[in-house]
Scaffold this motif. Sequence first.
Motif, mmCIF file in Angstrom:
data_model
loop_
_atom_site.group_PDB
_atom_site.id
_atom_site.type_symbol
_atom_site.label_atom_id
_atom_site.label_comp_id
_atom_site.label_asym_id
_atom_site.label_seq_id
_atom_site.Cartn_x
_atom_site.Cartn_y
_atom_site.Cartn_z
ATOM 1 N N ALA A 69 0.688 -1.296 -0.062
ATOM 2 C CA ALA A 69 -0.055 -0.036 -0.094
ATOM 3 C C ALA A 69 0.826 1.342 -0.080
ATOM 4 N N ALA A 70 1.917 1.140 0.894
ATOM 5 C CA ALA A 70 2.557 2.704 1.004
ATOM 6 C C ALA A 70 3.518 2.516 -0.241
ATOM 7 N N LEU A 71 4.188 1.672 -0.782
ATOM 8 C CA LEU A 71 5.140 1.888 -1.554
ATOM 9 C C LEU A 71 4.673 1.936 -2.931
ATOM 10 N N SER A 72 3.347 1.499 -3.242
ATOM 11 C CA SER A 72 2.893 1.749 -4.681
ATOM 12 C C SER A 72 2.512 3.225 -4.851
ATOM 13 N N GLN A 73 1.998 3.968 -3.581
ATOM 14 C CA GLN A 73 1.677 5.258 -3.814
ATOM 15 C C GLN A 73 3.181 6.123 -3.990
ATOM 16 N N ILE A 74 4.101 5.615 -3.257
ATOM 17 C CA ILE A 74 5.317 6.488 -3.286
ATOM 18 C C ILE A 74 6.157 6.329 -4.805
ATOM 19 N N ILE A 75 6.052 5.172 -5.216
ATOM 20 C CA ILE A 75 6.664 5.072 -6.741
ATOM 21 C C ILE A 75 5.793 5.629 -7.740
ATOM 22 N N MET A 76 4.472 5.593 -7.452
ATOM 23 C CA MET A 76 3.879 6.522 -8.244
ATOM 24 C C MET A 76 4.146 7.993 -8.316
ATOM 25 N N ALA A 77 4.599 8.468 -7.401
ATOM 26 C CA ALA A 77 5.051 9.883 -7.014
ATOM 27 C C ALA A 77 6.348 9.941 -7.785
ATOM 28 N N ASP A 78 7.153 9.090 -7.769
ATOM 29 C CA ASP A 78 8.306 9.125 -8.648
ATOM 30 C C ASP A 78 8.282 9.211 -10.364
ATOM 31 N N ILE A 79 7.058 8.574 -10.804
ATOM 32 C CA ILE A 79 7.141 8.449 -12.334
ATOM 33 C C ILE A 79 5.990 9.400 -12.913
ATOM 34 N N ILE A 80 4.938 9.830 -11.721
ATOM 35 C CA ILE A 80 3.875 10.559 -12.649
ATOM 36 C C ILE A 80 3.441 11.636 -11.772
ATOM 37 N N SER A 81 3.420 12.834 -12.225
ATOM 38 C CA SER A 81 3.128 14.013 -11.491
ATOM 39 C C SER A 81 1.676 14.270 -11.002
ATOM 40 N N PRO A 82 1.713 14.770 -9.949
ATOM 41 C CA PRO A 82 0.016 15.045 -9.356
ATOM 42 C C PRO A 82 -1.043 15.349 -10.299
ATOM 43 N N ARG A 83 -0.569 16.378 -11.327
ATOM 44 C CA ARG A 83 -1.652 16.935 -12.186
ATOM 45 C C ARG A 83 -1.825 15.480 -13.264
ATOM 46 N N GLU A 84 -0.893 14.926 -13.582
ATOM 47 C CA GLU A 84 -1.428 13.722 -14.731
ATOM 48 C C GLU A 84 -1.723 12.534 -14.115
ATOM 49 N N ARG A 85 -2.036 12.373 -12.769
ATOM 50 C CA ARG A 85 -2.327 11.099 -12.055
ATOM 51 C C ARG A 85 -3.547 10.691 -12.476
ATOM 52 N N GLY A 86 -4.519 11.531 -12.734
ATOM 53 C CA GLY A 86 -5.909 11.136 -13.041
ATOM 54 C C GLY A 86 -5.735 10.577 -14.640
ATOM 55 N N ARG A 87 -4.987 11.114 -15.346
ATOM 56 C CA ARG A 87 -4.815 10.359 -16.802
ATOM 57 C C ARG A 87 -4.665 8.866 -16.783
ATOM 58 N N TYR A 88 -4.122 8.326 -15.353
ATOM 59 C CA TYR A 88 -3.971 6.737 -15.706
ATOM 60 C C TYR A 88 -4.904 6.301 -14.430
ATOM 61 N N ALA A 89 -5.951 7.178 -13.957
ATOM 62 C CA ALA A 89 -6.919 6.848 -13.015
ATOM 63 C C ALA A 89 -7.818 5.416 -13.750
ATOM 64 N N GLY A 90 -7.782 5.496 -14.908
ATOM 65 C CA GLY A 90 -8.642 4.342 -15.592
ATOM 66 C C GLY A 90 -7.946 3.045 -14.943
ATOM 67 N N LEU A 91 -6.484 3.003 -15.420
ATOM 68 C CA LEU A 91 -5.844 1.756 -15.423
ATOM 69 C C LEU A 91 -5.836 1.487 -14.090
ATOM 70 N N PHE A 92 -5.954 2.022 -13.020
ATOM 71 C CA PHE A 92 -5.970 1.825 -11.636
ATOM 72 C C PHE A 92 -7.586 1.534 -11.382
ATOM 73 N N GLY A 93 -8.239 2.111 -11.696
ATOM 74 C CA GLY A 93 -9.805 1.740 -11.711
ATOM 75 C C GLY A 93 -10.045 0.262 -12.248
ATOM 76 N N ALA A 94 -9.574 0.087 -13.158
ATOM 77 C CA ALA A 94 -9.671 -1.231 -13.905
ATOM 78 C C ALA A 94 -9.267 -2.606 -13.154
ATOM 79 N N VAL A 95 -8.054 -2.107 -12.537
ATOM 80 C CA VAL A 95 -7.413 -3.322 -11.560
ATOM 81 C C VAL A 95 -8.212 -3.151 -10.265
#
Length: 572
Positions: A114-140
């Motif tokens: 739970a903790a590391l997945s959020q931290i790694i996401m911050a390394d590779i995706i900016s806060p503004r762009e996070r919603g662009r990939y929401a569909g992928l996380f939503g599908a999972v």
Amino acid sequence: MSHRQVLEALSGLLLGMFVSMIAGTVVSTSLPVIVHELKGDQTAFTWVITSTLLTTAISTPIWGKLADLFNRKLLIQIALVLFVAASAVAGFSDSATSLIAARAVQGIGAGGLAALSQIIMADIISPRERGRYAGLFGAVMALATVGGPLLGGLITDTLGWRWNFFVAVPFAIAALIMLQLTLHLPRYPKRRVHIDYLGIVLLSVSVSLLLVWVTMGGSQFEWNSLTSILMGVGAGVGIIAFVIVEHFVKEPLVPMSLFRNRTFTLSVIASIATGLAMFGMSVYLSQYMQMSRGASPTEAGLMTLPMIGGLLISSIVIGQRISRYGRWKAFMVTGAAMLAVGSFLLTTIHYDTNFWLLSVFMFLAGAGVGVTMQNLVLVVQNTANPSEMGVASSGVAFFRSVGGTVGVSVMGAMLASRLLEVFGTNAAALKKAAVAAGDKGIEALEQLSSGTIPEVRLLPDGLREIVEDSYAQAIAFSFWIAVPLAIISLIAIIALPNIPLARQTNVERLADDEAALAAVTANVAVTTGTIDLREVAARAAADGRRTVGATPPRSSDTRSPDGTGGSSGQTP
């Protein structure tokens, strides 16, 4: 990173998240059957859930701190192996106690994922762009949260409940391979690390004491007994000692300076109610479907789809809206209000409540969780110091887990207490119905008297209706704990500073901070005449390439770590 590179990096991460979610959701509809077969009571039922949440809560900030100190890719692989190994061991449990122990170890791995997945996401995706990939996380989330309970019910009805714990193993092996092949993170500068062992011990002991006290108080011992007083005082002293220690150690597990950030503090308060709703309602709604409506595990999974649907639809749609506009405040206030309304409506349910009406209640509560759960982490990451991204992200997840753990414990205690009261009121009616049903009814009544959770759908008709009504009253009563906390969450979200989302990833912010530090150092050196400017510039450029790769620095964001404006990062 390009869009394709982000997708490649996310593939293993998403599969790892799917493993952790499916291993949790697949057993949710089977727990009444599992606890019944292991001859456990309502307290055992609660602790099967609470043990996992407890160790998840304790380990989350530890994983977050380790992420600021060590290789994040290796850490998430270790967490995945630990989680799935414990899941497999749980499948061989021969008693409620051994199942609870295996689930406790499982929670340690879950905290890391739970903790590391959020931290790694911050390394590779900016806060503004996070919603662009929401569909992928939503599908999972959709596949795990919708498919998990259905698959778990089907497995329980056909192969037996033990296979629920084995199903995650092949997915975990695939996730480990994918993480190794696709997740490539930038190298951070090596430095000497100091692990806060005393903080880990104090946090573990104090939180454990608190949750054991809350769970067992009123049932295993009286609230005003010496045992209760010692546990309550011990938990309080442990928490105070932890706070004091964190002020003085070199590498604190939870830096107290984080609480000077208004965004972090208010997000922590709001996340407690979100955690309670997310864990508590899903657990006890599944029990309600089986104990009060006579559903099988498979049917219970289908009947809780409205809540899961609300969570998924809201998280995907609102995530995309937030990414498009860069604004989040209005969406989150609306979500918090939906959670408060849904929580209140669920306190009104009965065993014969119209299912369409019940579906509306569940949808509202689920939608509220979907809007607030991930976005609370997002707004904290948006203002957190890049060097403290791990502890800031895991801090919100920690308090969400604590909220869920305490919530499940308190709801379970309230349910058990109310159930005894209702059964006492209905004692004469239960005895009359049992006698009328013959030997089968007498046997069922003896089982109820022992405290063992019954398989309600198999009870004789007259007895079953009384038991269903009793459980419905107790479960509805337990939902009252969520209402005041949901209101507090709404107030906290309203008070959050409305900071626009940044367009930089954590790695890019670190690069900017490195460049700013090099510039200040060069200025000081030239002014004092202690070093040549060209030497400083060359050294800074070389250090930047080694620590953050080839990512070019971008312009600084117009906000400071405390969310009040100013330059990006922390002033050297």
